[in-house]
Design an enzyme around this catalytic site. Structure first.
Site, PDB file in Angstrom:
ATOM      1  N   LYS A  38       3.320 -21.003  12.019  1.00  0.00           N
ATOM      2  CA  LYS A  38       3.147 -21.853  11.241  1.00  0.00           C
ATOM      3  C   LYS A  38       2.775 -23.205  12.103  1.00  0.00           C
ATOM      4  O   LYS A  38       3.409 -23.420  13.000  1.00  0.00           O
ATOM      5  CB  LYS A  38       4.358 -22.151  10.350  1.00  0.00           C
ATOM      6  N   SER A  43       6.236 -23.963   1.722  1.00  0.00           N
ATOM      7  CA  SER A  43       5.127 -24.150   2.464  1.00  0.00           C
ATOM      8  C   SER A  43       4.575 -23.333   3.607  1.00  0.00           C
ATOM      9  O   SER A  43       3.554 -23.709   3.901  1.00  0.00           O
ATOM     10  CB  SER A  43       5.852 -25.686   3.117  1.00  0.00           C
ATOM     11  N   SER A  96      10.736 -22.410   1.610  1.00  0.00           N
ATOM     12  CA  SER A  96       9.424 -22.173   2.307  1.00  0.00           C
ATOM     13  C   SER A  96       8.813 -20.869   2.849  1.00  0.00           C
ATOM     14  O   SER A  96       7.772 -20.598   3.178  1.00  0.00           O
ATOM     15  CB  SER A  96       9.268 -23.504   3.262  1.00  0.00           C
TER      16      SER A  96
END
Length: 471
Positions: free
Chosen positions: A78, A153, A177
């Site tokens: 990420k 996310s 997330s």
């Protein structure tokens, strides 16, 4: 939605025997990224450094050296992890030009065991969101339906795994997330006990709930990755001692007690409830003793989270002022205007919303009314969770109240977007480990089963999840 990678342990065994070249694995990963560009899961690739490291791994194998437990395995981080070889943006315009001066501890540990980071995945900017629609760059598309979100996310990480771009990806989980995108994409997403994995070198969102963890296509893979990353780190004072291993066989469910959380079944979409009920019946058939349990304060967890989280966000984002690194407002006429323009132009709408909410609940006259009360209720939720684990080995429920929703469906109403996290935030508030494993589908869209364990019982949770996976 096929993932063309073998299990990580099989990839590693093949590399260590010299049957597979690490450089071929990197080329396979980069090709998959190129072929699936339309899904917008990736912000940037790290091709040069990845190829260089692959050649190093292949040279070690040829020299008879052990390249490690993750030899040659490509992975995607990420884009809020500091990684050498490219930019680290957190999907925010204010960090668009930023290059990391050091790497995250988790990345260093993975590289020390031979893993190779090939790309950085899209996310909601600064991890503020549940759909990746808050990315300042673009929205990631769900691999099962391009008109829908992948969750957030860590939506880019989850979509990348499902699209076969790499065998695993890293995400962060502050309020769900990792688990939410795992549920929406049909992958396995693991949130460890708070403090089990160092957050040094990961861009902070809400420091009292932030954790990092792996996303993969099966429980064995995420357990192996966690096994490499877990443990104390002198660069993160919140880290805790690890268990001996997180790689284990499937749990025997005979005699195990599982609590079905009553509050998690209120407000569910009908077909999601049907799939989760069927998953629970599988556990019962395997010998699990199933009982319903009520955690009366659980419905307050979302409100608690959306007071504590913005408060910590407002503090953590104060460092982005356009002076030391990141975006600089070159049209500013003086220092004050430089601060104002950098934050006005650099931050997106959701970051500004959370900064304002956070500053408000911490301000004089409102601290006691909001922040202090939220922390009091947080303690009550922790107590109820601890009491539940005195009676049960695991708690279960849905990961999300719905399947993946349409792109744009909730962007005009922040409250509806926040409600997406209603099943996941409690484990962050309490620090418990939790996992989302695929439980079935509704109209072709995945549904996740969430399993939660007592703190520091990550090995037991992964073993149970593997047991469920094999039912």
């Amino acid at each position: 939605m096929p993932n063309s990678w073998p299990k990580i342990a099989d990839i590693v065994a093949s590399v260590q025997k010299g049957e597979t070249k690490a450089i071929d694995l990197i080329e396979k990963s980069l090709t998959a990224i190129k072929e699936n560009e339309e899904y917008k899961a990736i912000i940037s690739t790290l091709e040069d450094r990845a190829r260089e490291r692959a050649h190093e791994i292949d040279h070690m194998v040829a020299s008879g050296k052990n390249p490690g437990k993750l030899a040659g395995v490509p992975f995607i981080a990420k884009d809020n992890f500091l990684v050498f070889g490219g930019k680290t943006t957190a999907a925010s315009n204010i960090l668009k030009p930023f290059e990391a001066p050091y790497q995250a501890t988790a990345i260093n540990k993975l590289e020390a065991e031979g893993a190779i980071c090939v790309a950085k995945a899209n996310l909601d900017a600064f991890a503020h969101g549940s759909s990746t629609e808050n990315s300042d760059f673009f929205t990631t598309l769900n691999p099962h339906d391009k008109t829908r979100v992948p969750g957030g996310s860590s939506g880019g990480s989850a979509a990348a795994v499902v699209l076969g771009m790499a065998p695993f990806a890293l995400g962060t989980d502050t309020g769900g997330s990792i688990r939410l995108p795992a549920s929406f994409t049909g992958s396995v997403g693991y949130k460890p006990t708070y403090g089990l994995v160092s957050r040094s070198g990961v861009i902070a969102m809400a420091s009292s709930t932030d954790v990092i963890g792996p996303i993969g296509s099966n429980v064995d893979d995420v357990a192996l990755v966690l096994d490499v990353m877990a443990g104390k780190d002198e660069l993160d004072s919140t880290t805790i001692d690890r268990q001996d291993t997180y790689v284990a066989g499937p749990a025997s469910f005979k005699g195990k007690k599982v609590g079905v959380v009553k509050e998690y079944f209120e407000g569910l979409e009908g077909d999601v409830k049907r799939v989760v009920d069927q998953a629970i019946e599988k556990l019962r058939s395997a010998g699990v003793e199933i009982s319903e349990i009520s955690l009366p304060s659980l419905p307050l967890a979302l409100a608690v989270y959306y007071i504590i989280c913005p408060a910590e966000v407002s503090s953590n984002l104060a460092r982005y002022d356009g002076q030391r690194y990141g975006y600089f407002a070159d049209k500013a006429r003086d220092l004050n205007e430089s601060y104002e323009l950098a934050r006005e132009e650099g931050f997106g709408t959701e970051a500004k919303r959370r900064i304002m909410i956070g500053a408000y609940v911490l301000s004089s006259g409102y601290y006691d009314a909001y922040y202090k009360k939220a922390q009091t209720v947080r303690t009550k939720i922790i107590k109820e969770m601890d009491e539940a684990f005195a009676k049960f080995d695991f708690l279960v429920g849905p990961t999300a109240p719905m399947t993946a929703f349409k792109i744009g469906e909730k962007t005009a109403d922040p409250l509806q977007m926040y409600l997406t996290d209603i099943m996941t935030v409690a484990a962050n508030i309490t620090g418990n480990p939790a996992i989302s494993v695929p439980a079935g589908k509704v109209d072709g869209l995945p549904v996740g089963l969430q399993m939660i364990a007592d703190r520091r019982h990550d090995a037991e949770l992964l073993s149970a999840a593997k047991g469920f996976e094999e039912l």
